[in-house]
Design a protein around this motif. Sequence first.
Motif, mmCIF file in Angstrom:
data_model
loop_
_atom_site.group_PDB
_atom_site.id
_atom_site.type_symbol
_atom_site.label_atom_id
_atom_site.label_comp_id
_atom_site.label_asym_id
_atom_site.label_seq_id
_atom_site.Cartn_x
_atom_site.Cartn_y
_atom_site.Cartn_z
ATOM 1 N N HIS A 38 9.249 3.918 -9.783
ATOM 2 C CA HIS A 38 7.965 4.583 -9.991
ATOM 3 C C HIS A 38 7.694 5.704 -9.010
ATOM 4 O O HIS A 38 6.636 6.326 -9.077
ATOM 5 N N HIS B 254 19.033 -9.160 -8.308
ATOM 6 C CA HIS B 254 17.821 -9.601 -9.008
ATOM 7 C C HIS B 254 16.677 -9.895 -8.030
ATOM 8 O O HIS B 254 15.508 -9.639 -8.342
ATOM 9 N N SER B 255 16.996 -10.407 -6.851
ATOM 10 C CA SER B 255 15.951 -10.743 -5.874
ATOM 11 C C SER B 255 15.212 -9.502 -5.364
ATOM 12 O O SER B 255 14.162 -9.619 -4.746
ATOM 13 N N TRP B 256 15.720 -8.330 -5.652
ATOM 14 C CA TRP B 256 15.097 -7.084 -5.213
ATOM 15 C C TRP B 256 14.232 -6.472 -6.316
ATOM 16 O O TRP B 256 13.919 -5.293 -6.277
ATOM 17 N N VAL B 257 13.796 -7.236 -7.285
ATOM 18 C CA VAL B 257 13.097 -6.714 -8.458
ATOM 19 C C VAL B 257 11.850 -5.902 -8.096
ATOM 20 O O VAL B 257 11.599 -4.855 -8.694
ATOM 21 N N GLU B 258 11.066 -6.351 -7.119
ATOM 22 C CA GLU B 258 9.865 -5.600 -6.743
ATOM 23 C C GLU B 258 10.231 -4.253 -6.114
ATOM 24 O O GLU B 258 9.595 -3.233 -6.401
ATOM 25 N N PHE B 259 11.247 -4.253 -5.269
ATOM 26 C CA PHE B 259 11.686 -3.005 -4.639
ATOM 27 C C PHE B 259 12.273 -2.059 -5.695
ATOM 28 O O PHE B 259 12.042 -0.845 -5.639
ATOM 29 N N LYS B 260 12.980 -2.606 -6.677
ATOM 30 C CA LYS B 260 13.523 -1.793 -7.763
ATOM 31 C C LYS B 260 12.382 -1.105 -8.518
ATOM 32 O O LYS B 260 12.443 0.094 -8.804
ATOM 33 N N ASN B 261 11.339 -1.869 -8.831
ATOM 34 C CA ASN B 261 10.196 -1.290 -9.545
ATOM 35 C C ASN B 261 9.511 -0.214 -8.711
ATOM 36 O O ASN B 261 9.096 0.817 -9.235
ATOM 37 N N TYR B 262 9.382 -0.466 -7.411
ATOM 38 C CA TYR B 262 8.795 0.531 -6.504
ATOM 39 C C TYR B 262 9.612 1.828 -6.556
ATOM 40 O O TYR B 262 9.054 2.923 -6.685
#
Length: 186
Positions: free
Chosen positions: A174, A163-171
Amino acid sequence: MANHAEKPEKFPGLHFKRWQHNMFFYLTTLNLVWFLTESTPPATNAEGETETQALSTVDAWKHSEFLCRNYVLNGLVDALYNVYSSIKTSKELWESLEKKYKTEDAGTKNFVVARFLDYKMVDSKTIISQVQELKVILHDIFAKGMTLSETFQVAAMIEKLPHSWVEFKNYLKHKRKEMTIDDLIV
């Protein structure tokens, strides 16, 4: 004289598909594999064949069928040998083993899929070690004969990031260019 170097290890009741493949190869090298699918030929005379020749053909068939059945039985651990030794022909024995153990293989497929679906990465372990664990699960899925496209595998790995990787997951989601698993790991 038969070459017994290819003789498979005794089947303990696990990994049937692997054992079956090895036994099939072994029986092929002994030229006995066709007894797994053929029934006893009729004892009637073929055209131009004497009664003695017909009986000789049936005797030869029975002898080879006996060898095939016993090679399969001897490929089982003692407990399974005791269960299956009463079966009279190679074909019936092979079909009985398939019926019992291929059904169990279907259950293990469900178990492997459940392991894959339930897997979640956590922050307390290194990502690389968790990716390796996931790759082992994927290997087990492929070993069971199931397939997943690489695109699906990459998307699933991204979703399993902590969960702490949410921004990297979104990157990663996309990105326009499709990634391979190796690209993702890097």
